[in-house]
Design a protein around this motif. Structure first.
Motif, PDB file in Angstrom:
ATOM      1  N   PRO A 228      -1.909   4.483  11.452  1.00 28.92           N
ATOM      2  CA  PRO A 228      -1.674   4.854  10.042  1.00 28.92           C
ATOM      3  C   PRO A 228      -0.559   4.055   9.387  1.00 28.92           C
ATOM      4  O   PRO A 228      -0.645   3.725   8.199  1.00 28.92           O
ATOM      5  CB  PRO A 228      -1.330   6.344  10.123  1.00 28.92           C
ATOM      6  N   LEU A 229       0.484   3.704  10.172  1.00 26.52           N
ATOM      7  CA  LEU A 229       1.589   2.958   9.572  1.00 26.52           C
ATOM      8  C   LEU A 229       1.178   1.531   9.226  1.00 26.52           C
ATOM      9  O   LEU A 229       1.535   1.014   8.160  1.00 26.52           O
ATOM     10  CB  LEU A 229       2.784   2.943  10.531  1.00 26.52           C
ATOM     11  N   VAL A 230       0.417   0.888  10.111  1.00 29.94           N
ATOM     12  CA  VAL A 230      -0.043  -0.475   9.817  1.00 29.94           C
ATOM     13  C   VAL A 230      -1.027  -0.464   8.655  1.00 29.94           C
ATOM     14  O   VAL A 230      -0.995  -1.344   7.780  1.00 29.94           O
ATOM     15  CB  VAL A 230      -0.676  -1.100  11.081  1.00 29.94           C
ATOM     16  N   THR A 231      -1.904   0.538   8.613  1.00 26.97           N
ATOM     17  CA  THR A 231      -2.823   0.662   7.481  1.00 26.97           C
ATOM     18  C   THR A 231      -2.061   0.827   6.173  1.00 26.97           C
ATOM     19  O   THR A 231      -2.410   0.214   5.142  1.00 26.97           O
ATOM     20  CB  THR A 231      -3.766   1.849   7.699  1.00 26.97           C
ATOM     21  N   LEU A 232      -1.024   1.628   6.203  1.00 25.78           N
ATOM     22  CA  LEU A 232      -0.203   1.826   5.015  1.00 25.78           C
ATOM     23  C   LEU A 232       0.530   0.536   4.642  1.00 25.78           C
ATOM     24  O   LEU A 232       0.684   0.214   3.451  1.00 25.78           O
ATOM     25  CB  LEU A 232       0.804   2.946   5.275  1.00 25.78           C
ATOM     26  N   GLY A 233       0.974  -0.218   5.647  1.00 27.70           N
ATOM     27  CA  GLY A 233       1.607  -1.497   5.367  1.00 27.70           C
ATOM     28  C   GLY A 233       0.651  -2.489   4.735  1.00 27.70           C
ATOM     29  O   GLY A 233       1.033  -3.251   3.827  1.00 27.70           O
ATOM     30  N   ILE A 234      -0.596  -2.488   5.168  1.00 25.23           N
ATOM     31  CA  ILE A 234      -1.602  -3.368   4.559  1.00 25.23           C
ATOM     32  C   ILE A 234      -1.822  -3.002   3.090  1.00 25.23           C
ATOM     33  O   ILE A 234      -1.899  -3.878   2.215  1.00 25.23           O
ATOM     34  CB  ILE A 234      -2.918  -3.284   5.359  1.00 25.23           C
ATOM     35  N   LEU A 235      -1.903  -1.691   2.816  1.00 24.02           N
ATOM     36  CA  LEU A 235      -2.074  -1.250   1.432  1.00 24.02           C
ATOM     37  C   LEU A 235      -0.881  -1.658   0.565  1.00 24.02           C
ATOM     38  O   LEU A 235      -1.045  -2.016  -0.606  1.00 24.02           O
ATOM     39  CB  LEU A 235      -2.260   0.266   1.393  1.00 24.02           C
ATOM     40  N   PHE A 236       0.322  -1.614   1.133  1.00 26.19           N
ATOM     41  CA  PHE A 236       1.502  -2.020   0.378  1.00 26.19           C
ATOM     42  C   PHE A 236       1.453  -3.514   0.051  1.00 26.19           C
ATOM     43  O   PHE A 236       1.840  -3.939  -1.041  1.00 26.19           O
ATOM     44  CB  PHE A 236       2.757  -1.701   1.179  1.00 26.19           C
ATOM     45  N   ILE A 237       0.969  -4.324   0.992  1.00 22.22           N
ATOM     46  CA  ILE A 237       0.939  -5.777   0.784  1.00 22.22           C
ATOM     47  C   ILE A 237      -0.090  -6.148  -0.278  1.00 22.22           C
ATOM     48  O   ILE A 237       0.174  -6.985  -1.162  1.00 22.22           O
ATOM     49  CB  ILE A 237       0.655  -6.491   2.112  1.00 22.22           C
ATOM     50  N   VAL A 238      -1.269  -5.540  -0.208  1.00 21.86           N
ATOM     51  CA  VAL A 238      -2.357  -5.970  -1.093  1.00 21.86           C
ATOM     52  C   VAL A 238      -2.327  -5.273  -2.455  1.00 21.86           C
ATOM     53  O   VAL A 238      -3.074  -5.671  -3.352  1.00 21.86           O
ATOM     54  CB  VAL A 238      -3.724  -5.725  -0.420  1.00 21.86           C
ATOM     55  N   SER A 239      -1.488  -4.250  -2.638  1.00 26.84           N
ATOM     56  CA  SER A 239      -1.414  -3.568  -3.933  1.00 26.84           C
ATOM     57  C   SER A 239      -0.439  -4.309  -4.844  1.00 26.84           C
ATOM     58  O   SER A 239       0.719  -4.535  -4.481  1.00 26.84           O
ATOM     59  CB  SER A 239      -0.959  -2.121  -3.744  1.00 26.84           C
ATOM     60  N   ARG A 240      -0.886  -4.645  -6.015  1.00 26.03           N
ATOM     61  CA  ARG A 240      -0.047  -5.427  -6.914  1.00 26.03           C
ATOM     62  C   ARG A 240       0.774  -4.541  -7.848  1.00 26.03           C
ATOM     63  O   ARG A 240       1.935  -4.809  -8.106  1.00 26.03           O
ATOM     64  CB  ARG A 240      -0.924  -6.355  -7.767  1.00 26.03           C
ATOM     65  N   HIS A 241       0.176  -3.472  -8.372  1.00 24.18           N
ATOM     66  CA  HIS A 241       0.829  -2.716  -9.434  1.00 24.18           C
ATOM     67  C   HIS A 241       1.174  -1.279  -9.026  1.00 24.18           C
ATOM     68  O   HIS A 241       2.008  -0.656  -9.677  1.00 24.18           O
ATOM     69  CB  HIS A 241      -0.066  -2.685 -10.681  1.00 24.18           C
ATOM     70  N   ASP A 242       0.502  -0.729  -8.018  1.00 22.99           N
ATOM     71  CA  ASP A 242       0.710   0.687  -7.680  1.00 22.99           C
ATOM     72  C   ASP A 242       1.264   0.847  -6.271  1.00 22.99           C
ATOM     73  O   ASP A 242       0.751   1.608  -5.475  1.00 22.99           O
ATOM     74  CB  ASP A 242      -0.602   1.463  -7.824  1.00 22.99           C
ATOM     75  N   ARG A 243       2.301   0.090  -5.980  1.00 21.06           N
ATOM     76  CA  ARG A 243       2.939   0.204  -4.671  1.00 21.06           C
ATOM     77  C   ARG A 243       3.816   1.454  -4.644  1.00 21.06           C
ATOM     78  O   ARG A 243       4.811   1.542  -5.356  1.00 21.06           O
ATOM     79  CB  ARG A 243       3.775  -1.035  -4.374  1.00 21.06           C
ATOM     80  N   SER A 244       3.453   2.396  -3.803  1.00 21.72           N
ATOM     81  CA  SER A 244       4.164   3.669  -3.753  1.00 21.72           C
ATOM     82  C   SER A 244       5.347   3.570  -2.802  1.00 21.72           C
ATOM     83  O   SER A 244       5.462   2.656  -1.972  1.00 21.72           O
ATOM     84  CB  SER A 244       3.218   4.784  -3.283  1.00 21.72           C
TER      85      SER A 244
END
Length: 336
Positions: A228-244
């Motif tokens: 889950p942490l790596v998946t969340l890290g991937i989402l953070f990298i590829v999100s341009r405007h909605d990085r939580s």
């Protein structure tokens, strides 16, 4: 020679290091290498096959119970359904009590703990209690908690953790959707929860608790923590405007997990599985970051298709070289 070195497993790499250092004579090295790679004895094979077949048999019996009720649901009355499950659960619990700490007794208790779930499901379906699905798993975990605490059996603890994870996922999907960005928060909660369970296991295993010396469960816990942490890290990298904020916390948490894995590898004088999982996690994040930079920043789509495979090949090559070096260094560093 340090005292801890005497407790190390005699792997071919460590024996080769001892021979290169002049500690083992050539004849002693040949004999030690033969013993290190020799096939297990007949009693060892018998114990392994007995435990494996017992585990498979228990799983098949439990699967048969579930399919029996699924197939005969309409023909069975409410008392027949509840009575049969209670009879099976009571029989498994009595068998565990009579057999004691032997593997047969432990697997019987595991079967009794698993049957608690179908009992709650049948009760809820029969009397239409209106309970939410997450309440079933939370109640299941609470009811078997005394057995789990007293059994000293790692598969039971793994069952308990799976129930907790399932209950959290279902609760989050049913109750937390109105708060927004619930997927990121759920991934963060699961990573922290499983990481806490992993750290707790390693702590008590380091305290030489006898039934916590196996390495399969912490490896599974590491996967449940990193995924889950790596998946969340991937989402953070590829999100341009909605990085939580939750996604942003994943990267330092992954870094902390990698540092802990390396420290644990050195402490245990070799834990290459965890080290490999850490390297794979780092490769995934770095590859994602490079691909995102090439696609979104430079806008060089054709160049990305050419350079990204080379990056992956280089990362895998470096990881393999480093893992081989760590494998050898773990054996060499203890004798010097």
């Amino acid at each position: 020679m340090p005292k801890d070195f005497l407790d190390l497993e005699a792997t071919p790499e460590r024996l080769h290091a001892l021979a290169d250092a002049g500690i083992l004579r050539p004849d002693a090295y040949g004999r030690a290498l033969h013993l290190a790679v020799a096939s297990p004895s007949r009693p060892a094979w018998r114990a392994f096959l007995s435990t494996t077949l017992m585990a498979l048999g228990s799983l098949l019996v439990l699967a048969g119970v579930v399919y029996f009720f699924a197939f005969n649901w309409a023909e069975l009355g409410r008392f027949s359904k509840l009575g049969l499950i209670c009879l099976g659960m009571a029989g498994a619990a009595v068998g565990a009590w009579r057999l004691g700490d032997r593997p047969a007794g432990q697997f019987a208790l595991l079967a009794a703990a698993v049957l608690v779930g179908p009992l709650l499901a049948v009760y809820g379906q029969t009397y239409q209690t209106g309970a939410d699905p997450y309440e079933l798993f939370i109640g299941w975990g609470l009811l078997i908690l005394p057995w789990v605490a007293l059994a000293r059996f790692t598969p039971l603890w793994m069952l308990q953790l799976v129930l907790v994870n399932t209950g959290v996922i279902l609760f989050w999907g049913q109750r937390m959707t109105r708060f927004g960005s619930y997927e990121a928060r759920l991934a963060l909660v699961l990573g922290l929860l499983n990481g806490f369970a992993w750290a707790t296991y390693e702590h008590f295993a380091n305290q030489k608790v006898s039934w916590l010396q196996g390495r399969w469960m912490p490896r599974v816990l590491s996967l449940m923590t990193l995924l889950p942490l790596v998946t969340l890290g991937i989402l953070f990298i590829v999100s341009r405007h909605d990085r939580s904020l939750e996604a942003g916390l994943s990267l330092p948490l992954v870094l902390g997990a990698l540092v802990a894995i390396y420290a644990l590898h050195r402490h245990l004088h070799g834990e290459l599985f965890l080290l490999t999982m850490g390297a794979l996690s780092l490769i995934t994040l770095v590859t994602t970051a490079v691909g995102y930079f090439l696609l979104e920043v430079t806008r060089a789509d054709e160049f990305t298709l050419f350079i990204l495979p080379l990056v992956i090949i280089g990362e895998v090559g470096l990881a393999v070289y480093w893992l081989r070096h760590e494998s050898q260094a773990t054996g060499v560093s203890e004798e010097t």
